[in-house]
Write a protein that holds these residues in place. Structure first.
Motif, PDB file in Angstrom:
ATOM      1  N   GLU A   9      -3.540  -0.613 -11.657  1.00  0.00           N
ATOM      2  CA  GLU A   9      -2.478   0.389 -11.518  1.00  0.00           C
ATOM      3  C   GLU A   9      -2.908   1.714 -12.151  1.00  0.00           C
ATOM      4  O   GLU A   9      -2.703   2.772 -11.564  1.00  0.00           O
ATOM      5  CB  GLU A   9      -1.205  -0.136 -12.192  1.00  0.00           C
ATOM      6  N   ARG A  10      -3.509   1.658 -13.309  1.00  0.00           N
ATOM      7  CA  ARG A  10      -3.936   2.877 -14.012  1.00  0.00           C
ATOM      8  C   ARG A  10      -5.009   3.638 -13.258  1.00  0.00           C
ATOM      9  O   ARG A  10      -5.105   4.857 -13.373  1.00  0.00           O
ATOM     10  CB  ARG A  10      -4.480   2.527 -15.397  1.00  0.00           C
ATOM     11  N   THR A  11      -5.836   2.919 -12.500  1.00  0.00           N
ATOM     12  CA  THR A  11      -6.935   3.569 -11.795  1.00  0.00           C
ATOM     13  C   THR A  11      -6.638   3.819 -10.314  1.00  0.00           C
ATOM     14  O   THR A  11      -7.520   4.238  -9.572  1.00  0.00           O
ATOM     15  CB  THR A  11      -8.217   2.728 -11.929  1.00  0.00           C
ATOM     16  N   GLY A  12      -5.402   3.544  -9.896  1.00  0.00           N
ATOM     17  CA  GLY A  12      -5.006   3.830  -8.527  1.00  0.00           C
ATOM     18  C   GLY A  12      -5.443   2.796  -7.501  1.00  0.00           C
ATOM     19  O   GLY A  12      -5.435   3.055  -6.310  1.00  0.00           O
ATOM     20  N   VAL A  13      -5.813   1.609  -7.972  1.00  0.00           N
ATOM     21  CA  VAL A  13      -6.213   0.525  -7.072  1.00  0.00           C
ATOM     22  C   VAL A  13      -5.026  -0.412  -6.901  1.00  0.00           C
ATOM     23  O   VAL A  13      -4.403  -0.821  -7.875  1.00  0.00           O
ATOM     24  CB  VAL A  13      -7.417  -0.254  -7.655  1.00  0.00           C
ATOM     25  N   ARG A  14      -4.698  -0.751  -5.675  1.00  0.00           N
ATOM     26  CA  ARG A  14      -3.598  -1.666  -5.423  1.00  0.00           C
ATOM     27  C   ARG A  14      -4.079  -3.083  -5.683  1.00  0.00           C
ATOM     28  O   ARG A  14      -5.076  -3.538  -5.112  1.00  0.00           O
ATOM     29  CB  ARG A  14      -3.094  -1.541  -3.976  1.00  0.00           C
ATOM     30  N   ALA A  15      -3.391  -3.782  -6.561  1.00  0.00           N
ATOM     31  CA  ALA A  15      -3.683  -5.184  -6.853  1.00  0.00           C
ATOM     32  C   ALA A  15      -2.356  -5.918  -6.934  1.00  0.00           C
ATOM     33  O   ALA A  15      -1.345  -5.344  -7.362  1.00  0.00           O
ATOM     34  CB  ALA A  15      -4.441  -5.313  -8.169  1.00  0.00           C
ATOM     35  N   CYS A  16      -2.354  -7.164  -6.495  1.00  0.00           N
ATOM     36  CA  CYS A  16      -1.114  -7.933  -6.496  1.00  0.00           C
ATOM     37  C   CYS A  16      -1.422  -9.411  -6.671  1.00  0.00           C
ATOM     38  O   CYS A  16      -2.563  -9.844  -6.556  1.00  0.00           O
ATOM     39  CB  CYS A  16      -0.332  -7.691  -5.212  1.00  0.00           C
ATOM     40  N   VAL A  17      -0.376 -10.171  -6.944  1.00  0.00           N
ATOM     41  CA  VAL A  17      -0.477 -11.618  -7.143  1.00  0.00           C
ATOM     42  C   VAL A  17       0.030 -12.307  -5.877  1.00  0.00           C
ATOM     43  O   VAL A  17       1.104 -11.984  -5.376  1.00  0.00           O
ATOM     44  CB  VAL A  17       0.374 -12.048  -8.362  1.00  0.00           C
ATOM     45  N   ALA A  18      -0.749 -13.247  -5.361  1.00  0.00           N
ATOM     46  CA  ALA A  18      -0.390 -13.918  -4.109  1.00  0.00           C
ATOM     47  C   ALA A  18       0.815 -14.846  -4.252  1.00  0.00           C
ATOM     48  O   ALA A  18       1.625 -14.955  -3.342  1.00  0.00           O
ATOM     49  CB  ALA A  18      -1.584 -14.703  -3.574  1.00  0.00           C
ATOM     50  N   ASP A  19       0.942 -15.492  -5.380  1.00  0.00           N
ATOM     51  CA  ASP A  19       2.003 -16.490  -5.585  1.00  0.00           C
ATOM     52  C   ASP A  19       3.257 -15.831  -6.159  1.00  0.00           C
ATOM     53  O   ASP A  19       3.251 -15.373  -7.299  1.00  0.00           O
ATOM     54  CB  ASP A  19       1.499 -17.569  -6.542  1.00  0.00           C
ATOM     55  N   PRO A  20       4.359 -15.794  -5.398  1.00  0.00           N
ATOM     56  CA  PRO A  20       5.582 -15.172  -5.896  1.00  0.00           C
ATOM     57  C   PRO A  20       6.173 -15.891  -7.111  1.00  0.00           C
ATOM     58  O   PRO A  20       7.019 -15.342  -7.802  1.00  0.00           O
ATOM     59  CB  PRO A  20       6.544 -15.214  -4.706  1.00  0.00           C
ATOM     60  N   GLY A  21       5.697 -17.073  -7.405  1.00  0.00           N
ATOM     61  CA  GLY A  21       6.151 -17.789  -8.587  1.00  0.00           C
ATOM     62  C   GLY A  21       5.783 -17.081  -9.883  1.00  0.00           C
ATOM     63  O   GLY A  21       6.355 -17.371 -10.936  1.00  0.00           O
TER      64      GLY A  21
END
Length: 71
Positions: A9-21
Motif C-alpha cells: 500500500e505504501r509503495t502503490g502496489v495493489r496487494a490483497c488476500v485471496a481468502d475472505p476469512g
C-alpha cells in the motif's frame, strides 16, 4: 501477511488476500475481488522449513518465504 500488505500500500502496489476469512485481521479493501483473483499474480507466504516441495521461491523474508502459487 499484514506487513506485506502495508508495504505494498505504501509503495502503490495493489496487494490483497485471496481468502475472505482473513477479514477479521484486515479491512475489506485488502480482500481480493473475483476479478483480481482471476487476473492477478498469486503468491503464498510460507513459514521457513514448511515450503511445499517443488514450489518456486520468489523471495526470502526474515520470517517467511514467498512462493509462486496457483489458486
Amino acid at each position: 501477511m499484514t506487513g506485506v500488505l502495508v508495504q505494498a500500500e505504501r509503495t502503490g502496489v495493489r496487494a490483497c488476500v485471496a481468502d475472505p476469512g482473513w477479514q477479521f485481521m484486515v479491512t475489506s479493501q485488502f480482500i481480493c475481488t473475483p476479478a483480481e483473483l482471476a487476473e492477478g499474480k498469486n503468491f503464498q507466504l510460507n513459514v521457513p522449513g514448511q515450503v511445499p516441495r517443488g514450489s518456486r521461491v520468489e523471495v526470502r523474508l526474515r520470517r517467511a518465504i514467498v512462493t509462486a502459487a496457483g489458486i
